[in-house]
Design a protein around this motif. Sequence first.
Motif, PDB file in Angstrom:
ATOM      1  N   ARG A 157       0.834  -1.207   0.000  1.00  0.00           N
ATOM      2  CA  ARG A 157       0.000   0.000   0.000  1.00  0.00           C
ATOM      3  C   ARG A 157       0.870   1.259   0.000  1.00  0.00           C
ATOM      4  O   ARG A 157       0.585   2.223  -0.726  1.00  0.00           O
ATOM      5  CB  ARG A 157      -0.920   0.014   1.222  1.00  0.00           C
ATOM      6  CG  ARG A 157      -1.879   1.216   1.235  1.00  0.00           C
ATOM      7  CD  ARG A 157      -2.723   1.265   2.465  1.00  0.00           C
ATOM      8  NE  ARG A 157      -1.926   1.575   3.653  1.00  0.00           N
ATOM      9  CZ  ARG A 157      -2.466   1.821   4.867  1.00  0.00           C
ATOM     10  NH1 ARG A 157      -3.780   1.743   5.027  1.00  0.00           N
ATOM     11  NH2 ARG A 157      -1.683   2.083   5.900  1.00  0.00           N
ATOM     12  N   LYS A 158       1.926   1.232   0.812  1.00  0.00           N
ATOM     13  CA  LYS A 158       2.817   2.384   0.866  1.00  0.00           C
ATOM     14  C   LYS A 158       3.465   2.632  -0.489  1.00  0.00           C
ATOM     15  O   LYS A 158       3.563   3.771  -0.952  1.00  0.00           O
ATOM     16  CB  LYS A 158       3.888   2.168   1.928  1.00  0.00           C
ATOM     17  CG  LYS A 158       4.825   3.355   2.109  1.00  0.00           C
ATOM     18  CD  LYS A 158       5.840   3.094   3.205  1.00  0.00           C
ATOM     19  CE  LYS A 158       6.773   4.285   3.368  1.00  0.00           C
ATOM     20  NZ  LYS A 158       7.810   4.045   4.402  1.00  0.00           N
ATOM     21  N   LYS A 159       3.899   1.528  -1.143  1.00  0.00           N
ATOM     22  CA  LYS A 159       4.511   1.658  -2.459  1.00  0.00           C
ATOM     23  C   LYS A 159       3.524   2.241  -3.463  1.00  0.00           C
ATOM     24  O   LYS A 159       3.868   3.117  -4.273  1.00  0.00           O
ATOM     25  CB  LYS A 159       4.999   0.288  -2.945  1.00  0.00           C
ATOM     26  CG  LYS A 159       5.691   0.346  -4.300  1.00  0.00           C
ATOM     27  CD  LYS A 159       6.150  -1.030  -4.746  1.00  0.00           C
ATOM     28  CE  LYS A 159       6.810  -0.977  -6.119  1.00  0.00           C
ATOM     29  NZ  LYS A 159       7.216  -2.315  -6.586  1.00  0.00           N
ATOM     30  N   GLN A 160       2.272   1.760  -3.413  1.00  0.00           N
ATOM     31  CA  GLN A 160       1.243   2.260  -4.322  1.00  0.00           C
ATOM     32  C   GLN A 160       0.978   3.739  -4.084  1.00  0.00           C
ATOM     33  O   GLN A 160       0.839   4.516  -5.033  1.00  0.00           O
ATOM     34  CB  GLN A 160      -0.051   1.457  -4.140  1.00  0.00           C
ATOM     35  CG  GLN A 160      -1.155   1.841  -5.112  1.00  0.00           C
ATOM     36  CD  GLN A 160      -2.406   0.998  -4.922  1.00  0.00           C
ATOM     37  OE1 GLN A 160      -2.494   0.185  -4.003  1.00  0.00           O
ATOM     38  NE2 GLN A 160      -3.375   1.189  -5.788  1.00  0.00           N
ATOM     39  N   GLU A 161       0.927   4.131  -2.798  1.00  0.00           N
ATOM     40  CA  GLU A 161       0.702   5.541  -2.467  1.00  0.00           C
ATOM     41  C   GLU A 161       1.864   6.399  -2.950  1.00  0.00           C
ATOM     42  O   GLU A 161       1.659   7.508  -3.452  1.00  0.00           O
ATOM     43  CB  GLU A 161       0.509   5.694  -0.959  1.00  0.00           C
ATOM     44  CG  GLU A 161      -0.809   5.133  -0.447  1.00  0.00           C
ATOM     45  CD  GLU A 161      -0.913   5.169   1.065  1.00  0.00           C
ATOM     46  OE1 GLU A 161       0.137   5.417   1.722  1.00  0.00           O
ATOM     47  OE2 GLU A 161      -2.021   4.946   1.600  1.00  0.00           O
ATOM     48  N   GLU A 162       3.090   5.883  -2.783  1.00  0.00           N
ATOM     49  CA  GLU A 162       4.264   6.632  -3.237  1.00  0.00           C
ATOM     50  C   GLU A 162       4.268   6.771  -4.752  1.00  0.00           C
ATOM     51  O   GLU A 162       4.620   7.832  -5.286  1.00  0.00           O
ATOM     52  CB  GLU A 162       5.542   5.926  -2.768  1.00  0.00           C
ATOM     53  CG  GLU A 162       5.784   6.043  -1.271  1.00  0.00           C
ATOM     54  CD  GLU A 162       6.974   5.221  -0.809  1.00  0.00           C
ATOM     55  OE1 GLU A 162       7.477   4.393  -1.618  1.00  0.00           O
ATOM     56  OE2 GLU A 162       7.394   5.400   0.349  1.00  0.00           O
ATOM     57  N   GLU A 163       3.904   5.698  -5.451  1.00  0.00           N
ATOM     58  CA  GLU A 163       3.840   5.751  -6.914  1.00  0.00           C
ATOM     59  C   GLU A 163       2.776   6.728  -7.383  1.00  0.00           C
ATOM     60  O   GLU A 163       2.983   7.462  -8.351  1.00  0.00           O
ATOM     61  CB  GLU A 163       3.567   4.352  -7.475  1.00  0.00           C
ATOM     62  CG  GLU A 163       4.755   3.403  -7.350  1.00  0.00           C
ATOM     63  CD  GLU A 163       4.419   1.995  -7.799  1.00  0.00           C
ATOM     64  OE1 GLU A 163       3.201   1.710  -8.017  1.00  0.00           O
ATOM     65  OE2 GLU A 163       5.348   1.165  -7.942  1.00  0.00           O
ATOM     66  N   GLU A 164       1.639   6.735  -6.695  1.00  0.00           N
ATOM     67  CA  GLU A 164       0.566   7.668  -7.055  1.00  0.00           C
ATOM     68  C   GLU A 164       0.999   9.104  -6.773  1.00  0.00           C
ATOM     69  O   GLU A 164       0.739  10.015  -7.567  1.00  0.00           O
ATOM     70  CB  GLU A 164      -0.699   7.327  -6.264  1.00  0.00           C
ATOM     71  CG  GLU A 164      -1.887   8.250  -6.510  1.00  0.00           C
ATOM     72  CD  GLU A 164      -2.386   8.237  -7.951  1.00  0.00           C
ATOM     73  OE1 GLU A 164      -3.117   9.171  -8.331  1.00  0.00           O
ATOM     74  OE2 GLU A 164      -2.041   7.287  -8.700  1.00  0.00           O
ATOM     75  N   ALA A 165       1.668   9.299  -5.623  1.00  0.00           N
ATOM     76  CA  ALA A 165       2.156  10.641  -5.297  1.00  0.00           C
ATOM     77  C   ALA A 165       3.193  11.097  -6.321  1.00  0.00           C
ATOM     78  O   ALA A 165       3.191  12.259  -6.747  1.00  0.00           O
ATOM     79  CB  ALA A 165       2.761  10.649  -3.896  1.00  0.00           C
ATOM     80  N   ALA A 166       4.074  10.166  -6.737  1.00  0.00           N
ATOM     81  CA  ALA A 166       5.085  10.499  -7.747  1.00  0.00           C
ATOM     82  C   ALA A 166       4.428  10.833  -9.086  1.00  0.00           C
ATOM     83  O   ALA A 166       4.851  11.754  -9.787  1.00  0.00           O
ATOM     84  CB  ALA A 166       6.061   9.336  -7.910  1.00  0.00           C
ATOM     85  N   ARG A 167       3.376  10.061  -9.427  1.00  0.00           N
ATOM     86  CA  ARG A 167       2.653  10.326 -10.677  1.00  0.00           C
ATOM     87  C   ARG A 167       2.035  11.719 -10.643  1.00  0.00           C
ATOM     88  O   ARG A 167       2.104  12.478 -11.621  1.00  0.00           O
ATOM     89  CB  ARG A 167       1.570   9.278 -10.901  1.00  0.00           C
ATOM     90  CG  ARG A 167       0.849   9.407 -12.244  1.00  0.00           C
ATOM     91  CD  ARG A 167      -0.392   8.553 -12.293  1.00  0.00           C
ATOM     92  NE  ARG A 167      -1.390   8.977 -11.334  1.00  0.00           N
ATOM     93  CZ  ARG A 167      -2.179  10.053 -11.509  1.00  0.00           C
ATOM     94  NH1 ARG A 167      -2.072  10.786 -12.600  1.00  0.00           N
ATOM     95  NH2 ARG A 167      -3.070  10.380 -10.588  1.00  0.00           N
ATOM     96  N   LYS A 168       1.429  12.064  -9.489  1.00  0.00           N
ATOM     97  CA  LYS A 168       0.799  13.376  -9.359  1.00  0.00           C
ATOM     98  C   LYS A 168       1.839  14.490  -9.414  1.00  0.00           C
ATOM     99  O   LYS A 168       1.608  15.546 -10.009  1.00  0.00           O
ATOM    100  CB  LYS A 168       0.001  13.455  -8.062  1.00  0.00           C
ATOM    101  CG  LYS A 168      -1.287  12.645  -8.095  1.00  0.00           C
ATOM    102  CD  LYS A 168      -2.079  12.819  -6.818  1.00  0.00           C
ATOM    103  CE  LYS A 168      -3.402  12.043  -6.879  1.00  0.00           C
ATOM    104  NZ  LYS A 168      -4.172  12.177  -5.614  1.00  0.00           N
ATOM    105  N   ARG A 169       3.001  14.239  -8.752  1.00  0.00           N
ATOM    106  CA  ARG A 169       4.068  15.247  -8.790  1.00  0.00           C
ATOM    107  C   ARG A 169       4.539  15.471 -10.215  1.00  0.00           C
ATOM    108  O   ARG A 169       4.776  16.603 -10.637  1.00  0.00           O
ATOM    109  CB  ARG A 169       5.255  14.811  -7.916  1.00  0.00           C
ATOM    110  CG  ARG A 169       5.054  14.997  -6.434  1.00  0.00           C
ATOM    111  CD  ARG A 169       6.384  14.961  -5.686  1.00  0.00           C
ATOM    112  NE  ARG A 169       7.125  13.739  -5.939  1.00  0.00           N
ATOM    113  CZ  ARG A 169       6.996  12.626  -5.232  1.00  0.00           C
ATOM    114  NH1 ARG A 169       6.117  12.578  -4.242  1.00  0.00           N
ATOM    115  NH2 ARG A 169       7.723  11.562  -5.505  1.00  0.00           N
TER     116      ARG A 169
END
Length: 293
Positions: free
Chosen positions: A65-77
Amino acid sequence: MIKIGDTLEEFKKGFASGEYKLREDEYLDADGLPYCKKCKTKRFYCSEDKQWCIRSMCKCQEAARKKQEEEEAARKRMEEFNNRKALSLTGKRYRNLMFKDATITEHNSKAYQKASAYVEKSKEVFAENIGLYIYGDNSSGKTFLIACICNELVWKGYRCIYTNLATILNEIRGSYDRNGMGECTILRNLEYYDFAFIDDLGKEFLGREYNVASSKWAEEKFFEILNARYNAQKPTVFSSNYSIGELASVLGLDKAIVERINEMATRVIKLEGDDFRSTVRDEKSEIAKRLGI
């Protein structure tokens, strides 16, 4: 009182009776509670007093879940970065340049050190309204350097505009038509950005003696542009072939303009000794030779 979950004993009984189903990636350990087959950590959480117990994620689920959240945050950034990058108006040639792409030489290393510090301390730089004036000969890498600064600041989340005086003046001229956005709107837009980058300053005034009226109008508008940034108290970064002193001595710019630039450009950086355009031309020439051209 709202019941959060079963007591620990009720939770165990639920699995023992089959009321609560184990998932395919779970097993019941000796304590009668569910654990993850992969990481062997518990899939439940109990309060200290054992009065309520609920399902929870194991360590590998939390990591996923943390990895998915980080990937989503990176995508948004990245999406926000690309949006801000488009707003910055940097051309295709310079839009993706970052400090890591620069060729550091004995001549420009100090300039890049100062530029890196400028970006690294951007919070303080912005708060204190610290501008830069970067100048040097043709092909010395001025445009490359300020494009890197602009893109690095955009990546950090700042709103930046990268343009030149000729472009702004053309916008103002166009605003006199009914379909133009309006001179005041253009100046307000310049006030909006956290950092403004004005590239290749001075070329607009070459040959001014042949069109005095046009040159005088350009000076008046340039002073208004400077005032828009000055009054907004936001940093401006200039690049030019001319030193600040040469803006007056060579180009004959009005004293008020030169003094305002001198005040806004807290630090002056000179680039000298490199000729990057010749280097690029030589590299392309070698490619052409290999192609039999």
